[in-house]
Design a protein around this motif. Structure first.
Motif, PDB file in Angstrom:
ATOM      1  N   GLN A  25       0.825  -1.207   0.000  1.00 44.83           N
ATOM      2  CA  GLN A  25       0.000   0.000   0.000  1.00 44.83           C
ATOM      3  C   GLN A  25       0.862   1.262   0.000  1.00 44.83           C
ATOM      4  OE1 GLN A  25      -3.264  -0.063  -0.598  1.00 44.83           O
ATOM      5  NE2 GLN A  25      -3.048   2.134  -0.808  1.00 44.83           N
ATOM      6  N   LYS A  26       1.939   1.251   0.790  1.00 41.58           N
ATOM      7  CA  LYS A  26       2.844   2.411   0.818  1.00 41.58           C
ATOM      8  C   LYS A  26       3.507   2.611  -0.537  1.00 41.58           C
ATOM      9  CE  LYS A  26       3.985   2.264   5.716  1.00 41.58           C
ATOM     10  NZ  LYS A  26       5.039   1.963   6.696  1.00 41.58           N
ATOM     11  N   LEU A  27       3.888   1.502  -1.198  1.00 43.41           N
ATOM     12  CA  LEU A  27       4.508   1.602  -2.511  1.00 43.41           C
ATOM     13  C   LEU A  27       3.519   2.121  -3.554  1.00 43.41           C
ATOM     14  CD1 LEU A  27       6.696  -1.614  -2.517  1.00 43.41           C
ATOM     15  CD2 LEU A  27       7.528   0.744  -2.673  1.00 43.41           C
ATOM     16  N   ALA A  69      -7.305  -0.792 -13.069  1.00 38.23           N
ATOM     17  CA  ALA A  69      -6.855  -0.012 -11.910  1.00 38.23           C
ATOM     18  C   ALA A  69      -5.934  -0.856 -11.026  1.00 38.23           C
ATOM     19  CB  ALA A  69      -8.045   0.495 -11.106  1.00 38.23           C
ATOM     20  N   GLY A  70      -6.262  -2.132 -10.855  1.00 39.71           N
ATOM     21  CA  GLY A  70      -5.399  -3.025 -10.082  1.00 39.71           C
ATOM     22  C   GLY A  70      -4.039  -3.193 -10.739  1.00 39.71           C
ATOM     23  N   ALA A  77       3.429   0.529  -7.908  1.00 39.57           N
ATOM     24  CA  ALA A  77       4.221   0.005  -6.791  1.00 39.57           C
ATOM     25  C   ALA A  77       5.607  -0.429  -7.262  1.00 39.57           C
ATOM     26  CB  ALA A  77       3.491  -1.161  -6.126  1.00 39.57           C
ATOM     27  N   LEU A  78       5.682  -1.068  -8.420  1.00 37.18           N
ATOM     28  CA  LEU A  78       6.983  -1.486  -8.950  1.00 37.18           C
ATOM     29  C   LEU A  78       7.844  -0.287  -9.321  1.00 37.18           C
ATOM     30  CD1 LEU A  78       5.904  -4.553 -11.085  1.00 37.18           C
ATOM     31  CD2 LEU A  78       7.333  -4.582  -9.024  1.00 37.18           C
TER      32      LEU A  78
END
Length: 118
Positions: A25-27, A69-70, A77-78
């Motif tokens: 989530q942070k990424l 969206a996913g 994130a990557l």
């Protein structure tokens, strides 16, 4: 007095899953805030990928957009992970900080993430 969970215990696995979800989530958040060229390209690719679904049925289009969206979150994130530096606030479970890894974004990564979500 509470002790640290043992690696074979359900509590340990649950804490690792919670840690992984928190790091992801942070990424994702960091990736969406990042304005590097990879993030800009991702945004453009997502806009074009909205046209992958040829149906005009509302529910089919909604499912497509949720999956897209996913996939965008995975790519964001990557991208963020490849830009992160030690002491950035995203820490590993047993180490001090996640090291940058150099993930190169391309539309192929978005496509891969999209189809893995299916």
């Amino acid at each position: 007095q509470k002790t640290a969970p043992v690696e074979s215990s359900p509590d340990y696995h649950q804490s690792v899953r919670a840690w992984a979800a928190d790091c992801y989530q942070k990424l994702v958040e960091a990736g969406h805030q990042n304005q590097c060229s990879s993030s800009v390209q991702l945004h453009e690719d997502v806009l074009r990928a909205g046209e992958w679904e040829g149906s005009t049925t509302g529910t089919v289009v909604d499912v497509h957009m949720r999956r897209l969206a996913g996939a965008q979150n995975v790519c964001a994130a990557l991208i963020a992970f490849s830009k992160e530096r030690p002491h950035s606030g995203i820490t590993t479970y047993k180490c001090d900080a996640v090291e940058a890894c150099g993930v190169a974004y391309s539309e192929g990564l978005l496509v891969l993430a999209y189809f893995l979500i299916l």
